[in-house]
Design an enzyme around this catalytic site. Structure first.
Site, short mmCIF file in Angstrom:
data_model
loop_
_atom_site.label_atom_id
_atom_site.label_comp_id
_atom_site.label_asym_id
_atom_site.label_seq_id
_atom_site.Cartn_x
_atom_site.Cartn_y
_atom_site.Cartn_z
N ASN A 167 65.01 19.55 49.18
CA ASN A 167 65.71 20.14 50.33
C ASN A 167 64.68 20.37 51.43
OD1 ASN A 167 67.22 21.59 52.14
ND2 ASN A 167 67.38 23.45 50.87
N LYS A 214 65.22 21.30 54.31
CA LYS A 214 65.64 22.35 55.28
C LYS A 214 65.43 21.81 56.69
CE LYS A 214 64.70 25.74 51.79
NZ LYS A 214 64.46 27.14 51.46
N HIS A 221 74.35 27.08 51.18
CA HIS A 221 72.96 27.53 50.97
C HIS A 221 72.82 28.94 51.54
CE1 HIS A 221 68.65 27.89 51.19
NE2 HIS A 221 68.57 26.88 50.33
N GLU A 225 70.62 30.36 53.17
CA GLU A 225 70.16 30.46 54.56
C GLU A 225 71.32 30.31 55.53
OE1 GLU A 225 67.08 27.57 54.02
OE2 GLU A 225 65.93 29.03 52.86
N GLU A 229 70.68 29.76 42.98
CA GLU A 229 69.49 30.04 43.79
C GLU A 229 69.43 31.53 44.12
OE1 GLU A 229 67.82 26.44 45.94
OE2 GLU A 229 69.29 27.32 47.25
N GLY A 270 61.68 30.53 48.62
CA GLY A 270 60.55 30.52 49.56
C GLY A 270 59.59 31.69 49.39
N SER A 310 61.55 28.65 44.51
CA SER A 310 60.12 28.57 44.21
C SER A 310 59.79 27.65 43.03
CB SER A 310 59.55 29.98 43.97
OG SER A 310 59.69 30.77 45.15
P1 PGA Z 1 62.09 26.92 47.77
O1 PGA Z 1 63.57 26.72 48.36
O2 PGA Z 1 61.87 25.86 46.73
O3 PGA Z 1 61.18 26.76 48.96
O4 PGA Z 1 62.04 28.29 47.19
C1 PGA Z 1 64.62 26.33 47.54
C2 PGA Z 1 65.89 26.22 48.34
O5 PGA Z 1 66.13 27.05 49.23
O6 PGA Z 1 66.70 25.29 48.13
#
Ligand code: PGA
Length: 252
Positions: A8, A10, A94, A96, A166, A172, A212
């Site tokens: 991803n 993003k 997601h 976010e 998630e 993150g 992560s």
């Molecule tokens: P990350 O993000 O691996 O940077 O923690 C995962 C995600 O948001 O899909």
């Protein structure tokens, strides 16, 4: 069940950089026994497709889609438009988007159903935030998110659906969820699916973990019962590092 790994990006890599990532990734040795997809920004779909040509690894994924096929929805992109690029998977809900754009469970459910009807596999993201974790509300939150997301899905059509667990506190942050905790969350998600669609349908749904994940911890997840892959953000930005993660997930 085949393990599914989704990169991803993003909001990284516009069309000028997307092709370079795809080419570098494809130069790496990639395991054949895994399904690998890359979720790119909408504006990078054309460049990614051009770099891929007819190649199907990695599969192309989008990061969002609207819940109608066309109409007066300024700025939105429909599943049909994504299909023109050969998109096979699309993230929905997601955290976010839920946090910054106010996406609700109901919107997520409508998007998932429209994608599935169009023939694109929705990858539905669910997970508790830190406050909900601390209050012991993980099960309650997941059940509500899953129920809304599957309200209009079909269990046995030719297009399946995928869930991504998630936990928001892990995204993150460099704080991966302990695999045993992820296992419990996946069980909650799977039993919510089972309640609506029955045992066999629930057994066939891939539930992947995100938060992560990197090349160091991926094998802990993919060897955990009920964890069928991973959604990888930060550790997917470097194509060589993501290829290494894929090889680590499946050393065969
Ligand atoms: P990350 O993000 O691996 O940077 O923690 C995962 C995600 O948001 O899909």
């Amino acid at each position: 069940m085949r393990t599914l790994l989704i990169a991803n990006w993003k909001m990284h890599y516009g069309p000028m950089k997307a092709g370079g990532w795809i080419r570098a990734f494809r130069r790496e040795r990639l395991p054949k026994d895994l399904d690998i997809a890359v979720a790119v920004p909408h504006v990078s779909l054309a460049a990614s497709r051009a770099s891929l040509g007819r190649a199907s690894i990695p599969a192309l994924a989008a990061q969002d889609a609207f819940w109608a096929q066309d109409g007066a929805y300024t700025g939105e992109v429909s599943p049909g438009m994504l299909l023109e690029f050969g998109v096979q998977f699309c993230l929905v809900g997601h955290s976010e988007r839920r946090i910054y754009l106010g996406e609700t469970d109901e919107m997520v459910g409508k998007k998932a159903a429209t994608l599935q009807a169009a023939g694109i596999v929705p990858v539905i993201c669910v997970g508790e935030n830190e406050a909900q974790l601390k209050k012991g509300e993980v099960s309650k939150v997941l059940k509500a998110q899953v129920a809304a997301a599957i309200a209009s899905l079909k269990p046995d059509g030719k297009t399946p659906f995928v869930f991504a667990y998630e936990p928001v506190w892990s995204i993150g942050t460099g704080k991966p969820c302990p695999p045993q905790k992820a296992k419990e969350a996946h069980e909650i998600i799977r039993s919510a699916i089972q309640k609506k669609f029955g045992q066999s349908a629930a057994e066939h749904v891939r539930i992947i973990y995100g938060g992560s994940v990197d090349a160091h911890n991926i094998s802990e997840y993919v060897t955990t019962t009920g964890v069928n892959g991973a959604l990888v953000g930060g550790a997917s930005l470097d194509p060589r590092a993501f290829a290494l993660l894929c090889r680590t997930a499946n050393p065969a």
